[in-house]
Write an enzyme that holds these catalytic residues in place. Sequence first.
Site, mmCIF file in Angstrom:
data_model
loop_
_atom_site.group_PDB
_atom_site.id
_atom_site.type_symbol
_atom_site.label_atom_id
_atom_site.label_comp_id
_atom_site.label_asym_id
_atom_site.label_seq_id
_atom_site.Cartn_x
_atom_site.Cartn_y
_atom_site.Cartn_z
ATOM 1 N N ASP A 163 -95.985 -21.466 47.711
ATOM 2 C CA ASP A 163 -94.982 -20.360 47.452
ATOM 3 C C ASP A 163 -93.569 -20.811 48.084
ATOM 4 O O ASP A 163 -93.596 -21.328 49.313
ATOM 5 C CB ASP A 163 -95.435 -19.189 47.655
ATOM 6 N N HIS A 308 -97.351 -22.126 52.000
ATOM 7 C CA HIS A 308 -96.049 -21.932 51.793
ATOM 8 C C HIS A 308 -95.307 -23.384 51.773
ATOM 9 O O HIS A 308 -95.596 -23.953 52.998
ATOM 10 C CB HIS A 308 -95.276 -20.973 52.575
HETATM 11 ZN ZN LIG Z 1 -93.550 -15.698 48.387
#
Ligand SMILES: [Zn+2]
Length: 348
Positions: A163, A308
């Site tokens: 992400d 991430h």
């Molecule tokens: Zn996020």
Amino acid sequence: MLYAGIAWSADGYRVEVVDADGERAVPGTHWGAERVPELTRWLGGGDGGMPRGRCAVALESTNGLVDGLLTAAGLEVYRVDPWLLGERPDFGSVPALALAELVRTRRATLSPLTAEGGGQSGRDEDYHDGIRRSAPVEAELTEAGRWFRHGPRDRPEIALTFDDGPDPVYTRQVLALLARYGVRATFFCVGLHVNALPDEVRRIVDAGHSLGNHTWSHPFLPDLTARQFRLQLDRTGEAFERAVGRVPAVFRPPYGARTPETLTELLAGGPALALWDVDSWDWARPGPEKIARTVLDHAGPGSLILMHDGGGDRHQSVLALPAVIEGLLERNLSFVSAEALAGLPKAL
Ligand SMILES: [Zn+2]
């Protein structure tokens, strides 16, 4: 002491800095989303930018993409919640000068952000209340096959997701590791970065990976009106369309926060909502070994794993990735895209 306000817009960030008397300390500056690392160094007194000394920075709760880097760099960062702002634009934050002025005059009433706490710290009640109230809408979306947290548990498949990118540094490092092992992942990108770094998005697609919509500016959804949410979703879809000629079939809400007011927008169509069932906690930077262990302790058939590649210092995520992939491959789990895990088409 200096006071900075960072506002987001369709094309990046505006920064204003005032001194203790509210006078502009430096002329206002504009930064493309790809220059946030540089902006961070500048605010911290490096790169010959700001005068050295303490600087308190204010951001809106609709801006969740820069606090990670700012707090990691040791800057004092405050979130300005909507009740202090009055009317806000439908797309973009209030002017940077207004944010700088708020942190100068009302710092004690703002929410301080920390590297460990994350961007929505202090808003637990709104977060949980939104999720509770969303249950009926989520039931409808689930019924329509458009809401999922994991895939079927009886198939040896998992989806690895990244992400908050694309990121000018870390996305390529993640892609190189995925290529080394020949595994597929899904990148939930934010529109601000898609717009600023379209080549990175093309690199993701060219390597055979999938894309997801993660809003434009990583807002805390409980603070958005239905219209503001719709614009976050649609503008990001348009940025994907410009970059790679298609719109992702899946959407992931920042922090996993949701409200019935925003989710209702998904009922009529658009992307399916993809949460996760395994959180690596990599954004809290607990060390690469801990990140890999957290994933491997919790992942199994059907898992949707959250990591991430953007939105902060992600070198620990990159360092953890080989152990994560090797551990999952040892269990004979095959890597599919998030939408394939849920049996959805690749694009809208
Ligand atoms: Zn996020």
